[in-house]
Design a protein around this motif. Structure first.
Motif, PDB file in Angstrom:
ATOM      1  N   CYS A   6      -4.059  10.370  -2.780  1.00 30.85           N
ATOM      2  CA  CYS A   6      -4.784   9.403  -3.608  1.00 30.85           C
ATOM      3  C   CYS A   6      -4.262   8.010  -3.273  1.00 30.85           C
ATOM      4  CB  CYS A   6      -4.573   9.715  -5.087  1.00 30.85           C
ATOM      5  SG  CYS A   6      -5.312   8.517  -6.214  1.00 30.85           S
ATOM      6  N   PRO A   7      -5.108   7.084  -2.850  1.00 29.01           N
ATOM      7  CA  PRO A   7      -4.638   5.733  -2.520  1.00 29.01           C
ATOM      8  C   PRO A   7      -4.033   5.047  -3.749  1.00 29.01           C
ATOM      9  CG  PRO A   7      -6.900   6.094  -1.757  1.00 29.01           C
ATOM     10  CD  PRO A   7      -6.562   7.232  -2.650  1.00 29.01           C
ATOM     11  N   ASP A  53      -4.911  10.515   4.868  1.00 28.10           N
ATOM     12  CA  ASP A  53      -5.634   9.589   4.003  1.00 28.10           C
ATOM     13  C   ASP A  53      -5.556   8.164   4.546  1.00 28.10           C
ATOM     14  OD1 ASP A  53      -6.914   8.851   1.365  1.00 28.10           O
ATOM     15  OD2 ASP A  53      -5.042   7.727   1.195  1.00 28.10           O
ATOM     16  N   ALA A  54      -4.399   7.779   5.089  1.00 25.92           N
ATOM     17  CA  ALA A  54      -4.255   6.439   5.664  1.00 25.92           C
ATOM     18  C   ALA A  54      -5.230   6.238   6.814  1.00 25.92           C
ATOM     19  CB  ALA A  54      -2.815   6.233   6.125  1.00 25.92           C
ATOM     20  N   SER A  71       0.733   5.773  -1.476  1.00 26.56           N
ATOM     21  CA  SER A  71      -0.131   6.933  -1.660  1.00 26.56           C
ATOM     22  C   SER A  71       0.546   7.954  -2.558  1.00 26.56           C
ATOM     23  CB  SER A  71      -0.464   7.565  -0.305  1.00 26.56           C
ATOM     24  OG  SER A  71      -1.418   8.598  -0.429  1.00 26.56           O
ATOM     25  N   LEU A 122       0.832  -1.193   0.000  1.00 26.11           N
ATOM     26  CA  LEU A 122       0.000   0.000   0.000  1.00 26.11           C
ATOM     27  C   LEU A 122       0.872   1.249   0.000  1.00 26.11           C
ATOM     28  CD1 LEU A 122      -2.658  -1.059   2.668  1.00 26.11           C
ATOM     29  CD2 LEU A 122      -2.774  -1.317   0.185  1.00 26.11           C
ATOM     30  N   GLU A 151      -8.115   7.730   7.203  1.00 26.06           N
ATOM     31  CA  GLU A 151      -9.462   7.615   6.646  1.00 26.06           C
ATOM     32  C   GLU A 151      -9.693   6.239   6.028  1.00 26.06           C
ATOM     33  OE1 GLU A 151      -9.867  10.815   3.924  1.00 26.06           O
ATOM     34  OE2 GLU A 151      -9.723  12.384   5.450  1.00 26.06           O
ATOM     35  N   ARG A 152      -8.637   5.610   5.527  1.00 26.55           N
ATOM     36  CA  ARG A 152      -8.753   4.286   4.903  1.00 26.55           C
ATOM     37  C   ARG A 152      -8.663   3.158   5.921  1.00 26.55           C
ATOM     38  NH1 ARG A 152      -3.930   4.995   0.806  1.00 26.55           N
ATOM     39  NH2 ARG A 152      -4.185   2.740   0.523  1.00 26.55           N
TER      40      ARG A 152
END
Length: 505
Positions: free
Chosen positions: A16-17, A127-128, A8, A6, A130-131
């Motif tokens: 953006c993932p 973002d991490a 970003s 994973l 949020e995911r």
């Protein structure tokens, strides 16, 4: 079987993932990267090969395919070096692949195997979270900004070999660096040393209290630039949420110092030779934030405003109203926050002394030259300045006496108190200060009593106020009421707001 790591990327100020898939298969040696990589990503083969060799790993002499998902999104930058290298090592040695499922990794690799800092780590860490990703592996230099995001464990690594040892459990991640706050600037101007300019000082206080745009017009040497710098010194500190918001932009631009979050409101002062792209944002490939976004929640100081090229000045119209800029380029479209207050200065004419009746100077410009010079500032752009103040020359007797005016620290206390009242009133509305209020909340929060409404109606008939001018004057009047700790806008508050737009009430 392919290994997935994973990661970003960054588009605008948002992460953006990106998933990095690596497949190592027997066959003729080859190395292909697919998924719309840019030149920097395609060149990563050489960096990764040298970094692995110098870190004690054998680079596989087999067919290697690197796939960057989602395949339809263009990728750029060097942040994928580390996840690609980890994917190749995991696929080759068949170790720690299961440990990668809950880790997001980013970092650039040097030829010696060191992990170098990259842009946008704060946005990636947000973002991490949020995911639902529990851990982020980042370069040590970026660890402080990643650690600012709660509920996400930061794994700071210094080299590719160190990252490998952390993943297999043979070593701990590097201790997070202790980042000391930046000391306040020693050269900040103080209102105490501004001689005269009573009206301008009052306007500066109002602008700081409500986040309003202000235009200072006056001859050379009257103190316009010093007043503008003083405004920054009386602004309140950023709130925690605003600090993250501003730091996110500066992280994407690569401007965070040692991973320190921005705690002081930005003060950006581009030169008048700057271009539209530098001011608004843009560039080749994915757009980059410009000065208006770097000044988000702070001040954009435009000295000698009419000396900026006309297209550069006029491009400010939309962000001054909307609080954001949307930039479209061939690589994609990005939205950048741009909620800033403009502090602009200009002379009244080419020589600078038009309208000066004392001080030993007189205007040498023709009436046509004066008209042409003042016409450089278009009506729609001038209309967007809430406060428009004329700064007269400073009498020489004031320059020869000891400074005795209010210090910036005293004014700042009043500004912070007014901002506190605004925050309580605007809580939950999405507006940060009075200058941002629009729509129904403007009608409700800036309601006028019958006496004030009659006075404003007469002023609109007599002076021809536009709807924008009326609404901006109402916001200024609300700020003046806040400074006076008044729950309602009175006739005197609105009259003062109109005077600072050049209208007689």
């Amino acid at each position: 079987m392919p290994v997935k790591v994973l990661s970003s990327g960054v588009i605008g100020v948002n992460a953006c993932p990106i998933a990095v898939e690596v497949d190592v298969a027997s066959g003729t040696f080859g190395y292909d990267t697919v998924g719309l990589p840019d030149v920097a990503i395609r060149e990563s083969k050489q960096r990764i090969q040298a970094a692995m060799r110098n870190s004690g790993f054998d680079f596989p002499n087999e067919k290697i395919v690197v796939n960057l998902l989602p395949a339809h999104v263009k990728k750029e930058g060097t942040a994928f070096d580390l996840p690609i290298a980890l994917g190749i090592i995991a696929a080759t040695y068949r170790r720690f692949a299961a440990n990668l499922s809950d880790i997001m990794a980013v970092g650039e690799l040097s030829l010696g195997g060191g992990v170098l800092p990259v842009r946008g780590v704060l946005a990636m860490a947000l973002d991490a979270r949020e995911r639902g990703i529990g851990r982020v592996m980042v370069p040590l230099e970026n660890a402080a900004e990643a650690a600012a995001v709660p509920d996400v464990e930061t794994l700071a690594v210094t080299s590719l070999h160190h990252a490998f040892q952390v993943l297999v459990g043979e070593q701990q991640s590097a201790p997070l660096p202790v980042v000391e706050p930046l000391p306040p600037p020693k050269t900040r101007s103080d209102l105490r040393y501004v001689r005269g300019q009573k009206n301008a000082k009052r306007a500066i206080e109002i602008a700081a209290a409500g986040g309003h745009n202000i235009l200072l017009v006056g001859p050379p040497g009257c103190g316009k630039t010093m007043l503008s710098q003083c405004l920054h010194g009386i602004l309140p500190e950023l709130t925690q949420s605003e600090s993250i918001e501003v730091s996110r932009i500066h992280s994407v631009a690569g401007l965070l110092t040692q991973g320190r979050l921005v705690t002081e409101r930005p003060f950006r002062a581009p030169h008048h030779t700057t271009t539209s792209a530098a001011l608004i944002g843009g560039g080749n490939g994915f757009p980059r934030p410009g000065e208006v976004s770097l000044a988000h929640r702070g001040v954009l100081f435009l000295d000698e405003f009419v000396e900026f090229k006309r297209p550069v000045r006029e491009v400010l119209r939309q962000p001054m109203e909307a609080g954001e800029v949307i930039i479209a380029r061939s690589a994609g479209t990005a939205a950048f926050p741009a909620c800033f207050q403009v502090v602009a200065t200009m002379n009244p004419c080419p020589c600078g002394f038009y309208g000066i009746k004392d001080g030993g100077q007189s205007c040498r410009c023709s009436s046509q030259a004066i008209q042409n010079y003042q016409a450089r500032l278009s009506g729609p752009l001038r209309d967007r300045f809430d406060l428009q103040v004329v700064c007269p020359p400073v009498p020489r007797q004031l320059l020869l006496v000891e400074a005795s005016a209010e210090a910036s620290s005293v004014v700042r206390e009043r500004v912070c108190a007014a901002r506190s009242r605004q925050h309580k009133r605007l809580e939950g509305s999405g507006f940060a200060c009075n200058a941002n209020i629009v729509g129904e909340p403007l009608e409700r929060l800036c309601a006028l009593d019958p006496e004030t409404r009659e006075m404003v109606g007469n002023a609109m008939d007599r002076c021809g106020l536009s709807a924008r001018a009326f609404h901006r004057a109402a916001r200024v009047a609300r700020t003046i009421a806040d400074l006076a700790d008044s729950p309602t806008i009175t006739r005197s508050h609105f009259a003062e707001a109109l005077l600072f737009r050049g209208y007689e009430a």
